[in-house]
Design an enzyme around this catalytic site. Structure first.
Site, short mmCIF file in Angstrom:
data_model
loop_
_atom_site.label_atom_id
_atom_site.label_comp_id
_atom_site.label_asym_id
_atom_site.label_seq_id
_atom_site.Cartn_x
_atom_site.Cartn_y
_atom_site.Cartn_z
N GLU A 165 10.02 13.18 -12.88
CA GLU A 165 9.60 14.04 -13.99
C GLU A 165 9.70 15.52 -13.61
OE1 GLU A 165 5.72 13.00 -15.49
OE2 GLU A 165 5.60 14.81 -16.72
N LYS B 68 -3.62 10.41 -15.77
CA LYS B 68 -2.17 10.25 -15.55
C LYS B 68 -1.64 11.49 -14.85
CE LYS B 68 2.40 10.43 -16.65
NZ LYS B 68 3.33 11.57 -16.53
N ASP C 249 2.07 1.82 -1.65
CA ASP C 249 2.04 0.99 -2.85
C ASP C 249 1.32 1.75 -3.97
OD1 ASP C 249 1.54 -0.92 -4.81
OD2 ASP C 249 1.17 -2.52 -3.36
N HIS D 243 6.90 23.32 -19.01
CA HIS D 243 7.54 22.01 -18.87
C HIS D 243 8.95 22.03 -19.45
CE1 HIS D 243 7.64 17.69 -18.34
NE2 HIS D 243 8.12 17.59 -19.56
P1 NAD Z 1 1.50 -4.85 7.12
O1 NAD Z 1 1.00 -6.23 7.26
O2 NAD Z 1 2.97 -4.66 7.01
O3 NAD Z 1 1.00 -3.93 8.32
C1 NAD Z 1 -0.31 -3.89 8.75
C2 NAD Z 1 -0.31 -4.35 10.20
O4 NAD Z 1 0.17 -3.29 11.04
C3 NAD Z 1 -1.70 -4.62 10.71
O5 NAD Z 1 -2.14 -5.90 10.35
C4 NAD Z 1 -1.52 -4.45 12.21
O6 NAD Z 1 -1.10 -5.66 12.78
C5 NAD Z 1 -0.39 -3.46 12.34
N1 NAD Z 1 -0.81 -2.13 12.87
C6 NAD Z 1 -0.16 -1.42 13.83
N2 NAD Z 1 -0.80 -0.27 14.08
C7 NAD Z 1 -1.89 -0.23 13.27
C8 NAD Z 1 -2.91 0.73 13.05
N3 NAD Z 1 -2.97 1.90 13.71
N4 NAD Z 1 -3.85 0.47 12.13
C9 NAD Z 1 -3.80 -0.68 11.41
N5 NAD Z 1 -2.86 -1.62 11.59
C10 NAD Z 1 -1.89 -1.42 12.50
O7 NAD Z 1 0.89 -4.13 5.86
P2 NAD Z 1 -0.54 -4.10 5.20
O8 NAD Z 1 -1.00 -2.69 5.32
O9 NAD Z 1 -1.46 -5.17 5.67
O10 NAD Z 1 -0.16 -4.42 3.69
C11 NAD Z 1 0.53 -3.48 2.92
C12 NAD Z 1 1.57 -4.17 2.06
O11 NAD Z 1 0.99 -5.23 1.30
C13 NAD Z 1 2.17 -3.24 1.06
O12 NAD Z 1 3.58 -3.38 1.11
C14 NAD Z 1 1.65 -3.75 -0.28
O13 NAD Z 1 2.56 -3.47 -1.31
C15 NAD Z 1 1.51 -5.21 -0.02
N6 NAD Z 1 0.59 -6.00 -0.86
C16 NAD Z 1 -0.25 -5.44 -1.78
C17 NAD Z 1 -1.08 -6.24 -2.54
C18 NAD Z 1 -2.01 -5.57 -3.53
O14 NAD Z 1 -2.20 -4.38 -3.48
N7 NAD Z 1 -2.66 -6.34 -4.44
C19 NAD Z 1 -1.08 -7.61 -2.35
C20 NAD Z 1 -0.24 -8.15 -1.39
C21 NAD Z 1 0.59 -7.35 -0.63
#
Ligand code: NAD
Length: 458
Positions: free
Chosen positions: A87, A270, A286, A411
């Site tokens: 946008e 928004k 996300d 805009h």
């Molecule tokens: P992920 O599992 O890819 O990464 C997280 C992992 O990174 C941790 O479990 C840990 O093992 C590791 N890690 C390394 N260094 C870390 C640090 N300093 N702090 C924390 N963890 C560290 O991702 P995630 O964050 O668990 O999930 C995010 C993804 O899940 C996004 O892509 C999202 O779109 C998706 N998702 C979202 C939903 C929802 O919002 N309803 C549902 C399901 C999946």
């Protein structure tokens, strides 16, 4: 944030918008100490091979512009803000508002610990009250069992609490809901907490005598919030013949409208998310999760409302204002000094912000990695605070325009380039046609086509 160091670089890049793309890239490369590979990534973006590893059934890529929000001063530190958005005027507006905020010393921000909520739905529980007692009695065991991520545990995070809620009336009958609170440190955390929820579900079934159905995070991450505040002197808002004091009063009225009316609040919020989503996209976060959390939080008292507070503070030297959600100042009279009040505009945004700097697309998208380097954030909390400041700035820019000359003037001037392009203008023609459309006050594709034909004939 407690740990704030004064950054040697200034993000106050006046005239950044007047430079061409290579000049901006050169400036940014120097500012953020990007390597040659990182600079190349800005242009190349995601490869098809990389895209193919991210989602399913990949057939190509879809590019969006990456711009830089300038002028941000947050907790005395300068930030350049990578923003991905289609946008026009979002990046220009946020940069303008960040410049205004600097005149009041910039943004102050804060955040909670990064605690996510996972929900486990228990059905057919024979005695919900007894189930709650049994589950809470085993809290320690459940928290130990839910400690499923060694990496997060090593970082100092992990499960922190168990809560039980009863939903006695739903369309299909009563249910018991268990919340697992989980500190995910620098991750967004969806996968981490979903795993933990699935791990403890069988134990919850045994303790409750019920049946576990859903085991998934809540996107209403109200335990994981970030906030930003700003105070800007009225004189910064002087607008032609209109005094700054009038403009800031009108901004407070504009906010009150959105506090009281869901129709206005939807548009108001928004606008906040225009900025926040753009940073989320740039950093591979996300944005649907952020949107869901923000809107649910905006309706937390039963009515959908503005996420912001904007209020005029009239303080003498010792005056102290206390603000309410509707932007009304309640200040004890005895706190005012006899000196004439110096009005300023106070703004605050607070919302759930579940964002990460590890995991998800933050690691797999090459541009997200460069965007995080440009931002220079050291934790997910810091990223969420920057995003709150961006949302507040975006909202300020919109309210200022709406409460003065209206949103269309600025805009449409920026939108005109998109209209000219849609009409088929190329290269130098785009700016020429856009300028003519703005001069005529007719920013329409049909008029752009007419101008283009005239241009080609000449
Ligand atoms: P992920 O599992 O890819 O990464 C997280 C992992 O990174 C941790 O479990 C840990 O093992 C590791 N890690 C390394 N260094 C870390 C640090 N300093 N702090 C924390 N963890 C560290 O991702 P995630 O964050 O668990 O999930 C995010 C993804 O899940 C996004 O892509 C999202 O779109 C998706 N998702 C979202 C939903 C929802 O919002 N309803 C549902 C399901 C999946």
């Amino acid at each position: 944030m407690a740990d704030v160091t004064i950054h040697p670089r200034s993000s106050r890049l006046s005239g950044f918008y007047q430079k061409n793309v290579p000049e901006r890239v050169a400036l940014l490369t120097k500012w953020a100490a990007l390597t040659a590979d990182e600079t190349a990534v800005l242009e190349m973006g995601l490869s098809v091979a990389q895209a193919d590893k991210m989602i399913e059934n990949v057939v190509g890529r879809y590019s969006l512009p990456l711009g830089i929000g300038v002028n941000f001063l947050i907790n005395d530190r300068d930030y350049l803000i990578p923003m991905v958005v289609e946008e026009p005027s979002v990046v220009a507006a946020v940069s303008y508002a960040a410049k205004l905020a600097r005149e009041g010393g910039g943004f102050r921000t804060g955040s909670t610990e990064p605690v996510m909520i996972a929900q486990i739905q228990l059905l057919d529980v024979p005695d919900p009250a007894a189930a709650a007692t049994a589950i809470l009695a085993e809290k320690r065991v459940l928290l130990t069992l839910a400690n499923t991520s060694p990496t997060i545990a090593q970082m100092g995070g992990g499960p922190v609490d168990i809560q039980v809620r009863q939903l006695p009336q739903t369309p299909t009958g009563p249910m018991t809901i268990v919340h697992l609170l989980f500190d995910v440190r620098d991750a967004m955390g969806a996968n981490a907490v979903n795993t933990a929820a699935e791990t403890i579900a069988p134990v919850l079934e045994r303790l409750s005598g019920g049946r576990a159905l859903l085991r998934i995070l809540s996107n209403l991450t109200d335990q994981r919030r970030a906030w930003a505040e700003v105070t800007i002197p009225a004189q910064s808002f002087t607008n032609g013949a209109e005094s700054g004091a009038t403009v800031i009063e009108n901004i407070a009225h504009a906010n009150s409208f959105a506090v009281a009316d869901p129709y206005r609040a939807a548009t108001h919020n928004k606008g906040i998310l225009n900025g926040i989503d753009a940073v989320a996209l740039a950093t591979g976060n996300d944005w649907r999760a952020i949107e869901a959390g923000a809107h649910a939080y905006a309706a937390r008292d039963g009515q959908y409302r503005a996420l912001t507070v904007w209020a005029v503070r009239r303080e003498g030297r010792e005056g102290v204002g206390v603000w309410g959600r509707a932007g009304v100042i309640h200040a004890p009279l005895h706190l005012y000094t006899p000196t004439p009040p110096l009005p300023s505009l106070y703004g605050r945004l607070e919302l759930p912000l579940a964002v990460g700097i590890v995991g998800g697309a933050t690691r797999t998208h090459p541009v997200a990695q460069v965007a995080l380097k440009i931002l220079g954030v050291r934790s997910a909390r810091e990223l969420s605070e920057v995003m709150a400041a961006v949302g507040l700035a975006q909202n300020l820019a919109a309210l200022r325009a709406l409460a003065t000359h209206g949103i269309q003037r600025g805009h449409m001037a920026l939108h005109a380039r998109q209209v000219a392009t849609a009409a088929g203008a190329q290269g130098i023609e785009v700016d020429l046609i856009a300028a003519q459309l703005v001069r005529e006050g007719q920013v329409r594709v049909e008029r752009a086509k007419e101008l283009l034909i005239k241009e080609i004939k000449c």
